[in-house]
Design a protein around this motif. Structure first.
Motif, PDB file in Angstrom:
ATOM      1  N   GLY A 192     -13.928  -4.667 -10.428  1.00 49.73           N
ATOM      2  CA  GLY A 192     -12.943  -4.377  -9.410  1.00 49.73           C
ATOM      3  C   GLY A 192     -12.207  -5.564  -8.853  1.00 49.73           C
ATOM      4  O   GLY A 192     -12.307  -6.696  -9.347  1.00 49.73           O
ATOM      5  N   ASN A 211      -5.108 -10.538  -4.206  1.00 48.34           N
ATOM      6  CA  ASN A 211      -4.492  -9.208  -4.241  1.00 48.34           C
ATOM      7  C   ASN A 211      -3.244  -9.176  -3.372  1.00 48.34           C
ATOM      8  O   ASN A 211      -2.230  -8.587  -3.734  1.00 48.34           O
ATOM      9  CB  ASN A 211      -5.474  -8.124  -3.810  1.00 48.34           C
ATOM     10  N   LYS A 255      -3.444  -7.508 -11.597  1.00 42.11           N
ATOM     11  CA  LYS A 255      -4.506  -7.615 -10.586  1.00 42.11           C
ATOM     12  C   LYS A 255      -5.536  -8.618 -11.071  1.00 42.11           C
ATOM     13  O   LYS A 255      -5.802  -8.683 -12.282  1.00 42.11           O
ATOM     14  CB  LYS A 255      -5.191  -6.257 -10.382  1.00 42.11           C
ATOM     15  N   ILE A 315      -9.140  -9.247 -11.668  1.00 43.35           N
ATOM     16  CA  ILE A 315     -10.269  -8.321 -11.802  1.00 43.35           C
ATOM     17  C   ILE A 315     -11.559  -9.070 -12.136  1.00 43.35           C
ATOM     18  O   ILE A 315     -11.559  -9.986 -12.963  1.00 43.35           O
ATOM     19  CB  ILE A 315      -9.981  -7.291 -12.934  1.00 43.35           C
ATOM     20  N   GLU A 354      -6.934   0.882  -9.475  1.00 43.84           N
ATOM     21  CA  GLU A 354      -6.757  -0.533  -9.106  1.00 43.84           C
ATOM     22  C   GLU A 354      -5.273  -0.886  -8.954  1.00 43.84           C
ATOM     23  O   GLU A 354      -4.919  -1.775  -8.179  1.00 43.84           O
ATOM     24  CB  GLU A 354      -7.387  -1.452 -10.176  1.00 43.84           C
ATOM     25  N   SER A 386     -16.588   4.203  -6.418  1.00 43.85           N
ATOM     26  CA  SER A 386     -15.711   3.111  -5.993  1.00 43.85           C
ATOM     27  C   SER A 386     -15.706   2.971  -4.478  1.00 43.85           C
ATOM     28  O   SER A 386     -15.804   3.963  -3.751  1.00 43.85           O
ATOM     29  CB  SER A 386     -14.289   3.362  -6.484  1.00 43.85           C
TER      30      SER A 386
END
Ligand code: HSE
Length: 385
Positions: A145, A152, A236, A238, A263, A284
């Protein structure tokens, strides 16, 4: 009924997170900041300020030490000394816990005191406590994640505004998301520590942080982002790990995620962290991954848990494991200047500013990128999901 005496806490650090913790505790009756140690003391802090950590260790009325000074030193010496003195320790310090995991967890278990670090991974999300609950019930197979709020925020801002990397970073720093020195956010070291702590707790292992393959976002450009937008994908940073039979696959990398993956929609400083359990499947956890109050929230939650009698660490399983990324294959976006025979032999298609490779192993392309930077320091890679 007589009210219980409040749990007396020594607060190490009154900075961004520490002052948030102080504010939260000040409003409660079950917890009390007995004293604090800090180079800078905000005006409205009324508790005694201690200059020597040994005074805290010698004070038998202090149950618990909360460490929110960050960094490795003197945090390591102070946390270790506090555990040795029989104090419960609550820390938000992922650098410290990832680097000295086995030693500090063993010490807390030996002394029968609590060692909690819920704020060290996932900011304000109760991620580590949820991971612990799953691991107690059944094997955790995967963890993955978005686990760094600063990167981010930067990537989201670049995607949504078309603005520059530097402007987005400055704003993340202004909002208190970035580390004091943002290098570790940008190069992936911060998220790597969170992955190591999470993997250790989830799989009951001890990983060496240095073995985790890590690519950050410090070389990303507005042109890269424009190319990803034209592909209909979002970039992203990750973190991913997977339990293998005798090792763990673990790596950090920018990833180009399609709109179908949750995501892709994670905004600003938010994190989305997932575990996969053998029977429960994927779960999640979403929330703010950085900032004063989210982080202070999890420190406070740890204080409350300890005041309710929780002791030890999240796990007592400490089996050393190596990282092996040779069995994970992905296609990659690669941008580099000049020719490279390895890349040429693996190129499947061309974009205006980069290429897409055939499926290559994570271990191979991370090793290639490290070597390539000797010739092209700005080389950037991102996997396709
Ligand atoms: N710098 C970290 C982040 C703070 O941006 O996620 C929270 O760990």
């Amino acid at each position: 009924m007589k009210n219980k005496e409040p749990m007396r806490i020594a607060l190490l650090g009154l900075g961004t997170v520490g002052y948030g913790v102080y504010e939260f505790i000040r409003a409660r009756e079950d917890l009390q900041v007995a004293c604090a140690m800090s180079l800078v003391v905000p005006e409205d802090v009324t508790c005694p300020i201690v200059k020597d950590i040994r005074d805290i260790w010698a004070d038998e009325t202090i149950d618990t030490v909360v460490e929110v000074i960050g960094g490795l030193h003197p945090a390591y010496e102070w946390v270790k000394g506090s555990l040795e003195a029989g104090k419960n320790v609550i820390t938000a310090n992922k650098l410290l816990i990832a680097a000295h995991y086995k030693e500090l967890v063993s010490l807390a278990l030996e002394k029968g005191v609590a060692l909690r670090c819920t704020a060290a991974a996932g900011g304000g999300i109760p991620w580590l406590t949820s991971l612990k609950r799953c691991a107690e019930q059944e094997p955790v197979i995967r963890i993955s994640g978005i686990m760094n709020g600063t990167t981010n925020f930067i990537l989201d801002t670049m995607h949504t505004t078309g603005g520059s990397f530097d402007t987005a970073l400055a704003e993340a720093q202004r909002l208190g998301y970035a580390e004091f020195d943002p290098t570790d956010d940008l190069n992936g070291a911060d998220i790597r520590r969170k992955l190591v702590i999470s993997s250790n707790i989830g799989y009951g292992c001890v990983l060496d942080e240095k073995e985790v393959a890590t690519e950050g976002i410090e070389h990303i450009t507005g042109e890269d982002i424009a190319a990803f937008r034209s592909m209909g994908r979002v970039c992203k940073l990750i973190a991913a790990s997977r339990k293998l039979d005798h090792s763990v696959a673990a790596y950090i990398e920018p990833a180009l995620v399609p709109p179908s993956m949750p995501e892709s929609a994670i905004p600003t400083n938010y994190n989305l962290i997932s575990l996969t359990g053998e029977h429960i499947g994927k779960q999640s956890f979403y929330g703010q991954g950085a900032g004063r109050y989210p982080t202070a929230y999890n420190v406070l939650q740890d204080c409350v848990d300890v005041s309710h009698g929780i002791r030890g660490f999240y796990t007592d399983r400490l089996e050393e494991a190596h990282v092996d990324n040779s069995t994970v294959y992905r296609h990659y976006y690669v941008r580099t200047k000049g020719d490279d025979s390895w890349l040429k032999a693996r190129t499947e298609s061309f974009l205006p500013c980069g290429v897409i490779t055939e499926a290559v192993s994570v271990s191979e392309i991370h090793a290639w990128a490290k070597k390539r930077r000797e010739l092209d320091p700005d080389c950037f890679i991102a996997s396709l999901r």
